[in-house]
Motif scaffolding. Structure first.
Motif, PDB file in Angstrom:
ATOM      1  N   HIS A 123      -7.134   2.373  -1.228  1.00  0.00           N
ATOM      2  CA  HIS A 123      -5.814   3.002  -1.286  1.00  0.00           C
ATOM      3  C   HIS A 123      -5.068   2.620  -2.565  1.00  0.00           C
ATOM      4  O   HIS A 123      -5.352   1.574  -3.142  1.00  0.00           O
ATOM      5  CB  HIS A 123      -4.952   2.561  -0.087  1.00  0.00           C
ATOM      6  N   CYS A 167       0.852  -1.190   0.000  1.00  0.00           N
ATOM      7  CA  CYS A 167       0.000   0.000   0.000  1.00  0.00           C
ATOM      8  C   CYS A 167       0.885   1.236   0.000  1.00  0.00           C
ATOM      9  O   CYS A 167       1.683   1.438   0.912  1.00  0.00           O
ATOM     10  CB  CYS A 167      -0.934   0.030   1.200  1.00  0.00           C
ATOM     11  N   CYS A 184      -0.199   3.836   2.901  1.00  0.00           N
ATOM     12  CA  CYS A 184       0.210   3.453   4.260  1.00  0.00           C
ATOM     13  C   CYS A 184       1.674   3.018   4.311  1.00  0.00           C
ATOM     14  O   CYS A 184       2.193   2.777   5.385  1.00  0.00           O
ATOM     15  CB  CYS A 184      -0.691   2.358   4.792  1.00  0.00           C
ATOM     16  N   HIS A 224      -7.382  -1.738   2.897  1.00  0.00           N
ATOM     17  CA  HIS A 224      -6.667  -0.806   2.022  1.00  0.00           C
ATOM     18  C   HIS A 224      -7.306  -0.767   0.636  1.00  0.00           C
ATOM     19  O   HIS A 224      -6.686  -0.334  -0.334  1.00  0.00           O
ATOM     20  CB  HIS A 224      -5.187  -1.206   1.910  1.00  0.00           C
TER      21      HIS A 224
HETATM   22 ZN    ZN Z   1      -3.353   1.638   2.930  1.00  0.00          ZN
END
Ligand code: ZN
Ligand code: SAH
Ligand code: ZN
Ligand code: ZN
Ligand code: ZN
Length: 513
Positions: A143, A125, A128, A140
């Motif tokens: 994302h 990710c 993150c 996620h």
């Molecule tokens: Zn993430």
């Protein structure tokens, strides 16, 4: 009472703290601290003192050692401030909350699971900055996630992670390939078997890549860095979450032991420490930390080796030379210019590259360190070291005097070599930029007026007395200056000059006049 604003901004520009018309913040290291420093999420805080023009009393305060921006860590406490039990408890809870969500062991477990996954399931990710296991995918989902993370990519985390460029805390400037290769080759030529990488994640990974790639070079490396993201990619014995401004291991004793074992292996033979700290950082806390690492290494030495020094490469801009050598008199500065990938100014380019001011400081004899001829370095037999092509041996100084890679000129009045852009000023009685202001703030020491050091490093006073004495002197200078100004009937704007300089330093653009 409100905390001093912008507390650390003025600090280490080294000279700036001592300049006329400025105020600054300095770190103090009480020789016999009555109380241990309070803790912030980044370990023990440092004691600072605000040096304010015209104010005799200075109240000391604790602040974060690692974050020079209060947005990153807002810890603040006056030295004499008494906190209630409730506030102490709240602080402790806050410190705990700020620790990384995963323990070091959990990170390692995740990593081992991750490498077992088939390529198609290995995701990262980007938001993150985290390797994802299948259980994490949903969280996620929205994302930006990249897939098919290869083993090669896992071995180069500094390319997968984005560099943390916030200037005041991480200031993550990654070595350009050329410089990183040079360092790895040099370490291998010098015969080191282990490298303690303090704040050099890219060097760490290149050493490991080479070690796994070719059997000849089998150098081991341990990375100590405050950037926790790296813990996803390394086992316990090759990464410790660490703060180099206070020698704090975030994972406690176990991590300290990893570092100790690494340094003391083979009775301490064959190990070198390489560090590239954020340039805005303070030299003194760094020096204190490095001395602690040296002591850790020394513990493992046999008696008859007690004169030996831990070999060190400290990578830092050339204008910190006198400061670094003050703490480490055996260090010398190499002419090699260290280049960075993501640094707008110090990037190596075909055209118009601004020469990098970053150098290697080391206690290894410079004649052992061969700088690449093809990059424009030559050996000076008189100095017994490699220097930049432009750095010409001055027969009057009997040394290759240039610090910045350009040809310097000898000034017979100053009796030393000076930057090519400088001319001798008969009013100031020394060389300076042609457009300097003769009455402008002097860069010299605030206490004794000497030009080769600053107040904070003045040999004429002891640390404990420094601050008050300096403030008194400052006061005196100010009144002298005012007298001077009245006689001359002109006023000068010192502060604006100082501020302009400060802004430059903060932006990592060192004046390379
Ligand atoms: Zn993430
Ligand atoms: N040129 C190096 C990176 C240097 S940038 C390379 O390419 O390998 C400075 C490094 O120090 C970054 O990795 C940053 O995360 C780390 N760092 C910054 N503050 C630190 C601190 N207080 N303690 C330990 N490491 C720190
Ligand atoms: Zn020379
Ligand atoms: Zn001169
Ligand atoms: Zn002095």
């Amino acid at each position: 009472m409100a905390a001093p604003k912008g507390r650390l901004e003025l600090v280490e520009a080294e000279g700036n703290a001592g300049r006329q018309g400025s105020s600054g913040v300095e770190v103090v290291f009480p020789s016999d601290p009555a109380t241990p420093a309070p803790l912030c999420p980044h370990g023990p805080t440092l004691l600072f003192v605000k040096v304010n023009q015209g104010k005799e009393e200075t109240r000391r305060f604790y602040a974060c050692s690692a974050c020079r921006d209060r947005k990153d860590c807002n810890f603040f406490q006056w030295e004499d401030e008494k906190l209630s039990e409730a506030r102490l408890a709240a602080r402790e809870a806050h410190n705990r909350r700020c620790q990384p969500p995963l323990s070091r062991t959990q990170c390692v477990e995740r990593y081992l699971k991750f490498i077992e996954l088939p390529l198609s399931q290995r995701k990262f990710c980007q938001r993150c900055q985290q390797l994802l296991l299948p259980d994490d995918w949903e969280k996620h989902g929205e994302h930006p996630v990249v897939g098919d993370i290869s083993i090669t990519q896992l071995k180069r985390p500094s390319q997968l992670l984005y560099p943390l460029e916030n200037k005041k805390t991480n200031a993550q400037y990654l070595f350009a390939d050329r410089s990183c290769q040079f360092l790895v080759d040099l370490l291998s030529t010098l015969g080191f078997g282990r490298v303690l990488c303090v704040g050099t994640p890219r060097l760490h990974e290149l050493i490991r890549l080479k070690a796994s790639g070719d059997k000849k070079s089998n150098i081991k490396s341990l990375l100590l860095d405050i950037d926790f993201r790296y813990s996803q990619f390394y086992m316990e014995d090759s990464f410790c979450h660490y703060n180099m401004f206070n020698h704090h291991f975030f994972d406690g004793k176990a991590a300290l032991e990893v570092c100790r074992t690494f340094l003391q292996e083979d009775k301490g033979e064959g190990v070198i420490m390489v560090t590239d700290p954020p340039f805005g950082g303070l030299v003194e806390p760094l020096a204190i930390t490095f001395k602690k690492l040296i002591a850790l290494w020394k513990e493992g030495q046999s008696q008859d080796n007690s004169h030996k020094e831990l070999p060190i490469f400290w990578i830092f801009p050339y204008f910190f030379e006198s400061r670094i050598c003050q703490f480490f008199p055996s260090f010398c500065m190499l002419d090699y210019q260290v280049d960075y990938d993501n640094h707008a100014l110090y990037k190596h380019g075909k055209t118009g590259r601004k020469q990098s001011p970053v150098r290697i400081f080391t206690n290894i004899p410079p004649n052992k360190i061969i700088l690449p001829i093809e990059e424009g370095y030559r050996f000076c037999p008189l100095c017994q070291r490699y220097v930049s092509l432009e750095n010409q041996h001055c027969e009057h100084c009997n040394s290759c005097t240039s610090k910045d890679g350009r040809k310097w000129n000898h000034c017979f009045l100053c009796k030393k070599c000076v930057k090519p852009s400088w001319i001798h000023c008969s009013i100031c009685n020394h060389c300076a930029l042609p457009d300097h202001s003769c009455e402008g703030p002097k860069d010299g020491c605030f206490v004794c007026g000497e030009l080769d050091h600053k107040r904070s490093t003045c040999p004429n006073i002891s640390t404990s007395k420094k601050v008050n004495k300096a403030v008194r002197k400052q006061k005196q200078r100010k009144s002298n200056k005012m007298k001077m100004e009245t006689t001359k009937g002109q006023s000068m704007n010192h502060t604006s000059v100082t501020r302009k300089k400060k802004r430059k330093e903060r932006a990592h653009q060192y004046p390379c006049s």
